[in-house]
Design a protein around this motif. Structure first.
Motif, PDB file in Angstrom:
ATOM      1  N   HIS A  78       0.861  -1.176   0.000  1.00 18.63           N
ATOM      2  CA  HIS A  78       0.000   0.000   0.000  1.00 18.63           C
ATOM      3  C   HIS A  78       0.899   1.228   0.000  1.00 18.63           C
ATOM      4  CE1 HIS A  78      -3.163  -2.773   1.093  1.00 18.63           C
ATOM      5  NE2 HIS A  78      -2.429  -3.172   2.109  1.00 18.63           N
ATOM      6  N   SER A  79       0.444   2.302  -0.598  1.00 18.39           N
ATOM      7  CA  SER A  79       1.255   3.521  -0.660  1.00 18.39           C
ATOM      8  C   SER A  79       1.623   4.033   0.725  1.00 18.39           C
ATOM      9  CB  SER A  79       0.513   4.610  -1.435  1.00 18.39           C
ATOM     10  OG  SER A  79       0.392   4.238  -2.782  1.00 18.39           O
ATOM     11  N   SER A  80       0.753   3.845   1.700  1.00 24.50           N
ATOM     12  CA  SER A  80       1.056   4.329   3.049  1.00 24.50           C
ATOM     13  C   SER A  80       2.113   3.467   3.731  1.00 24.50           C
ATOM     14  CB  SER A  80      -0.212   4.359   3.905  1.00 24.50           C
ATOM     15  OG  SER A  80      -0.738   3.051   4.043  1.00 24.50           O
ATOM     16  N   ASN A  81       2.400   2.300   3.177  1.00 24.38           N
ATOM     17  CA  ASN A  81       3.377   1.394   3.774  1.00 24.38           C
ATOM     18  C   ASN A  81       4.717   1.431   3.048  1.00 24.38           C
ATOM     19  OD1 ASN A  81       4.151  -0.622   5.671  1.00 24.38           O
ATOM     20  ND2 ASN A  81       3.844  -2.189   4.129  1.00 24.38           N
ATOM     21  N   LEU A  82       4.828   2.213   1.980  1.00 26.05           N
ATOM     22  CA  LEU A  82       6.054   2.233   1.182  1.00 26.05           C
ATOM     23  C   LEU A  82       6.720   3.598   1.197  1.00 26.05           C
ATOM     24  CD1 LEU A  82       4.885   0.299  -1.982  1.00 26.05           C
ATOM     25  CD2 LEU A  82       6.290  -0.564  -0.131  1.00 26.05           C
ATOM     26  N   ILE A  83       8.049   3.565   1.217  1.00 24.10           N
ATOM     27  CA  ILE A  83       8.865   4.764   1.105  1.00 24.10           C
ATOM     28  C   ILE A  83       9.872   4.495  -0.003  1.00 24.10           C
ATOM     29  CG2 ILE A  83      10.538   6.251   2.250  1.00 24.10           C
ATOM     30  CD1 ILE A  83       9.362   5.348   4.913  1.00 24.10           C
ATOM     31  N   ALA A  84      10.022   5.427  -0.946  1.00 23.25           N
ATOM     32  CA  ALA A  84      11.034   5.289  -1.987  1.00 23.25           C
ATOM     33  C   ALA A  84      12.387   5.579  -1.354  1.00 23.25           C
ATOM     34  CB  ALA A  84      10.757   6.258  -3.131  1.00 23.25           C
ATOM     35  N   ALA A  85      13.281   4.596  -1.383  1.00 23.93           N
ATOM     36  CA  ALA A  85      14.568   4.742  -0.711  1.00 23.93           C
ATOM     37  C   ALA A  85      15.718   4.367  -1.633  1.00 23.93           C
ATOM     38  CB  ALA A  85      14.610   3.855   0.529  1.00 23.93           C
ATOM     39  N   CYS A  86      16.842   5.043  -1.440  1.00 26.09           N
ATOM     40  CA  CYS A  86      18.057   4.644  -2.148  1.00 26.09           C
ATOM     41  C   CYS A  86      18.621   3.409  -1.434  1.00 26.09           C
ATOM     42  CB  CYS A  86      19.070   5.782  -2.166  1.00 26.09           C
ATOM     43  SG  CYS A  86      19.645   6.318  -0.545  1.00 26.09           S
ATOM     44  N   ARG A  87      19.518   2.722  -2.065  1.00 25.33           N
ATOM     45  CA  ARG A  87      20.059   1.482  -1.497  1.00 25.33           C
ATOM     46  C   ARG A  87      20.722   1.704  -0.128  1.00 25.33           C
ATOM     47  NH1 ARG A  87      18.917  -3.376  -0.899  1.00 25.33           N
ATOM     48  NH2 ARG A  87      18.115  -3.307  -2.994  1.00 25.33           N
ATOM     49  N   CYS A 123      -1.761   5.537   9.882  1.00 24.99           N
ATOM     50  CA  CYS A 123      -2.041   6.240  11.141  1.00 24.99           C
ATOM     51  C   CYS A 123      -0.779   6.595  11.916  1.00 24.99           C
ATOM     52  CB  CYS A 123      -2.949   5.380  12.019  1.00 24.99           C
ATOM     53  SG  CYS A 123      -4.539   5.034  11.267  1.00 24.99           S
ATOM     54  N   VAL A 124       0.378   6.255  11.393  1.00 25.27           N
ATOM     55  CA  VAL A 124       1.645   6.524  12.082  1.00 25.27           C
ATOM     56  C   VAL A 124       2.436   7.531  11.252  1.00 25.27           C
ATOM     57  CG1 VAL A 124       3.789   5.525  12.959  1.00 25.27           C
ATOM     58  CG2 VAL A 124       1.678   4.186  13.021  1.00 25.27           C
ATOM     59  N   PRO A 125       2.767   8.712  11.816  1.00 27.09           N
ATOM     60  CA  PRO A 125       3.521   9.695  11.047  1.00 27.09           C
ATOM     61  C   PRO A 125       4.942   9.216  10.772  1.00 27.09           C
ATOM     62  CG  PRO A 125       3.304  10.416  13.309  1.00 27.09           C
ATOM     63  CD  PRO A 125       2.492   9.166  13.171  1.00 27.09           C
ATOM     64  N   VAL A 133       5.115  13.630   8.173  1.00 26.53           N
ATOM     65  CA  VAL A 133       3.868  13.532   7.411  1.00 26.53           C
ATOM     66  C   VAL A 133       3.162  12.210   7.692  1.00 26.53           C
ATOM     67  CG1 VAL A 133       4.677  15.001   5.513  1.00 26.53           C
ATOM     68  CG2 VAL A 133       5.069  12.545   5.410  1.00 26.53           C
ATOM     69  N   TYR A 134       1.882  12.182   7.350  1.00 25.54           N
ATOM     70  CA  TYR A 134       1.099  10.949   7.309  1.00 25.54           C
ATOM     71  C   TYR A 134       0.986  10.556   5.839  1.00 25.54           C
ATOM     72  CZ  TYR A 134      -0.462  11.692  12.122  1.00 25.54           C
ATOM     73  OH  TYR A 134      -0.499  11.860  13.478  1.00 25.54           O
ATOM     74  N   LEU A 135       1.355   9.337   5.491  1.00 24.19           N
ATOM     75  CA  LEU A 135       1.205   8.846   4.127  1.00 24.19           C
ATOM     76  C   LEU A 135      -0.190   8.267   3.965  1.00 24.19           C
ATOM     77  CD1 LEU A 135       4.636   7.018   3.733  1.00 24.19           C
ATOM     78  CD2 LEU A 135       4.029   9.313   2.983  1.00 24.19           C
ATOM     79  N   ASP A 136      -0.774   8.451   2.786  1.00 21.35           N
ATOM     80  CA  ASP A 136      -2.091   7.848   2.543  1.00 21.35           C
ATOM     81  C   ASP A 136      -2.002   6.824   1.414  1.00 21.35           C
ATOM     82  OD1 ASP A 136      -2.164   9.260   0.112  1.00 21.35           O
ATOM     83  OD2 ASP A 136      -3.331  10.884   0.980  1.00 21.35           O
ATOM     84  N   GLY A 139      -1.330   7.674  -2.429  1.00 22.52           N
ATOM     85  CA  GLY A 139      -0.019   8.083  -2.888  1.00 22.52           C
ATOM     86  C   GLY A 139       0.382   9.476  -2.428  1.00 22.52           C
ATOM     87  N   GLY A 140      -0.464  10.134  -1.692  1.00 26.76           N
ATOM     88  CA  GLY A 140      -0.158  11.475  -1.210  1.00 26.76           C
ATOM     89  C   GLY A 140       0.228  11.468   0.257  1.00 26.76           C
ATOM     90  N   PHE A 141       0.310  12.649   0.824  1.00 28.57           N
ATOM     91  CA  PHE A 141       0.629  12.775   2.238  1.00 28.57           C
ATOM     92  C   PHE A 141       0.045  14.063   2.784  1.00 28.57           C
ATOM     93  CE2 PHE A 141       4.157  14.546  -0.179  1.00 28.57           C
ATOM     94  CZ  PHE A 141       4.344  15.788   0.398  1.00 28.57           C
ATOM     95  N   THR A 142      -0.141  14.095   4.098  1.00 28.01           N
ATOM     96  CA  THR A 142      -0.591  15.310   4.781  1.00 28.01           C
ATOM     97  C   THR A 142       0.385  15.603   5.900  1.00 28.01           C
ATOM     98  OG1 THR A 142      -2.027  14.002   6.214  1.00 28.01           O
ATOM     99  CG2 THR A 142      -3.032  14.970   4.267  1.00 28.01           C
ATOM    100  N   GLU A 143       0.556  16.843   6.192  1.00 27.59           N
ATOM    101  CA  GLU A 143       1.503  17.262   7.219  1.00 27.59           C
ATOM    102  C   GLU A 143       1.006  16.822   8.603  1.00 27.59           C
ATOM    103  OE1 GLU A 143       3.550  21.361   8.898  1.00 27.59           O
ATOM    104  OE2 GLU A 143       2.385  21.397   7.065  1.00 27.59           O
TER     105      GLU A 143
END
Length: 146
Positions: A78-87, A123-125, A133-136, A139-143
């Motif tokens: 889910h988009s709220s469970n993923l973060i784009a990260a470098c290696r 639900c976890v910032p 931020v809170y991810l939704d 694919g977006g986020f809120t402060e």
């Protein structure tokens, strides 16, 4: 010009059994294909948030989607469970040398249980390049207001 009679068959005719009724449930192959499409869409959404850069450091190109709640701990795609990260940032989150503790404090990694319940990533910032931020799941986020 008419030729001779019908061509004799080399194989005998076999009675054809009617096709089985197609079940309305999807096959496992269709389910896997749909799941792969969904993962690809979520990955694309995840990488497009920050212009393809790592959402943790903001300096290098994002190579991996980092799961906040690991898939082995029932974390989904889910988009709220993923973060784009470098290696390097992705490896540091799970290195076992204190990086995971810091990532947990920042919300980048979620523990499998909190007070006996599984946390919900939306639900976890999380502390990212653009702040806390809170991810939704869209694919977006809120402060996150602190």
């Amino acid at each position: 010009m008419k030729r001779g009679g019908p061509i004799p068959r080399r194989t005998p005719l076999v009675s054809v059994t009617p096709l089985r009724k197609q079940s309305k449930s999807r096959t496992s192959r269709e389910k896997r294909r749909d799941e792969t499409k969904a993962r690809l869409l979520v990955r694309m959404r995840c990488f497009n948030n920050n212009g393809g850069l790592c959402e943790i450091c903001g300096q290098r190109e994002a190579a991996d989607p980092a799961h906040r709640l690991a898939t082995g701990r029932n974390g989904g795609w889910h988009s709220s469970n993923l973060i784009a990260a470098c290696r390097p940032c992705h490896d540091q989150q799970r290195d076992g040398k204190g990086g995971e503790q810091l990532a947990t404090m920042l919300g980048q990694v979620l523990p499998s249980r909190v007070n006996g319940e599984q946390p919900v990533p939306a639900c976890v910032p999380v502390q990212l390049v653009y702040g806390r931020v809170y991810l939704d799941d869209a694919g977006g986020f809120t402060e996150a207001i602190t």
